[in-house]
Structure formats: C-alpha cells, structure tokens
Design a protein around this motif. Sequence first.
Motif, mmCIF file in Angstrom:
data_model
loop_
_atom_site.group_PDB
_atom_site.id
_atom_site.type_symbol
_atom_site.label_atom_id
_atom_site.label_comp_id
_atom_site.label_asym_id
_atom_site.label_seq_id
_atom_site.Cartn_x
_atom_site.Cartn_y
_atom_site.Cartn_z
ATOM 1 N N THR B 8 0.836 -1.211 0.000
ATOM 2 C CA THR B 8 0.000 0.000 0.000
ATOM 3 C C THR B 8 0.864 1.253 0.000
ATOM 4 N N LEU B 9 1.856 1.241 0.879
ATOM 5 C CA LEU B 9 2.749 2.401 0.958
ATOM 6 C C LEU B 9 3.463 2.632 -0.361
ATOM 7 N N ILE B 11 2.417 1.747 -3.367
ATOM 8 C CA ILE B 11 1.476 2.297 -4.364
ATOM 9 C C ILE B 11 1.224 3.781 -4.093
ATOM 10 N N ALA B 12 1.042 4.120 -2.798
ATOM 11 C CA ALA B 12 0.779 5.526 -2.452
ATOM 12 C C ALA B 12 1.970 6.406 -2.820
ATOM 13 N N ILE B 14 4.397 5.746 -5.075
ATOM 14 C CA ILE B 14 4.531 5.823 -6.547
ATOM 15 C C ILE B 14 3.422 6.719 -7.104
ATOM 16 N N GLY B 15 2.225 6.593 -6.532
ATOM 17 C CA GLY B 15 1.084 7.382 -6.999
ATOM 18 C C GLY B 15 1.347 8.875 -6.857
#
Lengths: 385, 61
Positions: B8-9, B11-12, B14-15
Amino acid sequence: MNTLISLTDNLRTFWSYTGFYNAEPGHLIMILVGLVFIYLAISKEYEPLLLIPIGFGILVGNIPFNEAANLQVGIYEEGSVFNILYQGVVRGWYPPLIFLGIGAMTDFSALIANPKLILIGAAAQFGIFGAYIIALQMGFAPNESGAIGIIGGADGPTAIFTTSKLAPHLLGAVAISAYSYMALVPVIQPPFMRLLTTKKERVIRMKTPRVVSQTEKILFPVMGLLLTAFLVPSGLPLLGMLFFGNLLKESGVTRRLAETARGPLIDTVTILLGFTVGASTQATTFLRVESVKVFAIGALSFVIATCAGLLFVKILNLLLPKEKKINPLIGNAGVSAVPDAARISQSIGLEYDPANYLLMHAMGPNVAGVIGSAVAAGILLGFLY
Amino acid sequence: MTPIFEKTLLIATIGMAGIFLFMAVFYLLIRALDKLMPFQEKKPAEKWSEETATEKEEEEP
C-alpha cells in the motif's frame, strides 16, 4: 360468500404489494436522508444542482416494494427503466460526458498564467492516497480502498468512474459520500484553513496574473491530451474528454458544440447521474456498516487533502522570493470542487483583507485539482484494476 | 509492517510521485509555451497607422 373470500384475497395480495406493507426501518431512514439532501439544497443552497437529483433519487430508490414479485421497478432489477439508466453509472459512461462539459466551461488562464499553482493541485491529492492507506488499514480490500480513497479528490464524476471499475458494490456509498462532502466543502475547509495559517500569511497579496494569449489557450488542451495519453493512459476517458471540451471552448470556431457540451449535455447527464446514484442507495443494499466506514474515511480524506494543499503552499513559500509568495489560503483549492473551494479561499481572504481578491489565483490550483484527481484515478486504476 | 501495508505504501508513494511528475512536466510545458509564444498586445490598426505616419513625417526633412 366465494366472492367475498376472493375479494379479501385480492385485497390481501394488493396490500402485500404496497409500500406500507414492505416498509422497513431502513427505508424510512433513507427517505429521511433524501429529505435532508433536498432541504440542504433548497434552504442552504449547498450544490443544489446535484443534491436535488440525488435527494429525489434517494426517495425513489427507497420506496418499499415487493422485491420478490419481479415488478421490474427497482434500480437493481435487470431490465427495469431505472436499471437501464443506471448502466451509465455502472459502465462509467456518464463521468466522461460530465468532464466534456466541465472542459467546455473551464478557463485554464489562471493556471497558464501562473503554472507553479499546478503543483498545489498535485499536493492536495495526498487526500486520495491518505484515505487509501486508512481504508486498507480498516480492513477493506486493495481495490475497495482505491475506490474509497478517490473520495479525497473531491470530484464526483472521477469517484464514480473509478469506483465503477474497482468496486462497483461500493458505488452508492462512495458517490453519496463524495457528493455530500463536496456540498459541505464550505463547512469542512474553513476551520483547517484558519488553523494552519497565520494572520500574516492570510493577508499576502499576490501579483495580478499575466494576460494569456489565445494561442496558448488553444495549445493547452492539445498538450494536456498528449501528455495524459502518454503518461497516464488509464486517465484518458476523463482527461481526454476534459481537454476535448476545453478545445471546443477555446478554438473559437466550435461555439455551438461548446455551448451544447457545457449546457444541455452536461445538464442532461447530471440529472441522470444524480438521480440514478441517489436511487442506487436502496436501504437493503446501502445501509451497512461498510457504508458508515466509507463516510468516515471520506470525511478524513477531505481534511487530509485540504491540509496537504495548505501546508504545501507554506513549504513552497519558503523557496520563493518575497514578491512571489503565494497566499496559503488558496491551498485548500487544490481539491477539485470547482469553483466552491476557490470561492472559500476568496471569502476567507476577504475576511482578513477586504481588498485582497484571491478568487482568480485560487482558480489555478482548483482546475489543477480536477486534472490531479483524474491523474490519481488513472494511477489507481493502473495499479488495482 | 505487513506485506499488504508495504505494498500500500509503495502504491501511495509511486502514486504521489507520479502525480507530481505529471504536474511537473505540465508546468515545464506551460513555461515552454510562454517562452515560445509570449503574449503580445495587438495594437489597434488606426493607432498603428497614426504612429507610422508620425514616424514617417519625422523622418522627412
């Protein structure tokens, strides 16, 4: 005697089909919610163009009926009129059409004149990813968390588009949450704007933006489209239509098309979208603990987005020379609730300096927020779909 | 940290990096646009002809 028995049976059957017979407490709660939406829209004028269709949709969606009788009146009954209209939400047709209209009514001049404001629109997207992390920690699956996180973008069509792809079963909760908080932006944002800024910062006057040429205005959507298409192709349905609508507006030769896109087309789609989203909140599928959690995370995501925008401006100001400092009160406008968030910057700014007009400056991050939330949606879809 | 939270971290991060990258490229493109095609206020035709005429008169002996 037989006639009397038959009549009694018929009346009993008729009664079993009525709303009174099928009503459950959940229906009454949702009808009350619908009435509150209509009240807020009319009495307080909170986003009336959205809250009236959604509120009335909630009433229609929560009229109790005999679901086992296959009357084909409910929004979730395949083949019913409402179900057909709802396909525009489920399949994600309506949001890109709304974006077409938004593009045709948006003036990107403020952004083109002061391009560093675009970064505020990026910073506010912390709301999306912050909510995404919180949702995952609260036990939602990754795809559900992505759909819930997008509420933080403060953009109804983007939230609906993303949720229809990632977690269609949460569509009602996410859409209602996104639109409710968008309507409540004037209530949610001001306390945090006051909390995170000093009196000295609130009276910073920004330079009047330069004039933007027609050529720049025409090239902007073309550039935007190409950039989107190559960097974040999954955001193309939303951003492609946004920039298309903007080119219709700025080209100067398609006035009729631009007027249709920002007038009758967006109005028609808004009616259909608002009504069907409202009707999708049928108590039997909507009233769950999950929905309450979605609402709680949605509120948090708005707060995170607002604070991130404000704090980002303060950090940016540390790097800027004195004459180019940005008033942090426009940081809240990084969320894409256009133009409400920008209007709040203006009204709070006027409270502290009656001659400091921040609206034109706040419109920059505000329209950047529309782009930023659609990019964030594209990124989430790229990872989780 | 659980593997899900780590993901999750990631993805966040990179997002957010992706959004800033996108916006930074957009920022540079707008700056380039401003440099290539700076805004020039068009002078009204009459004013221009008057000025040209004055200049010509001044040039004449």
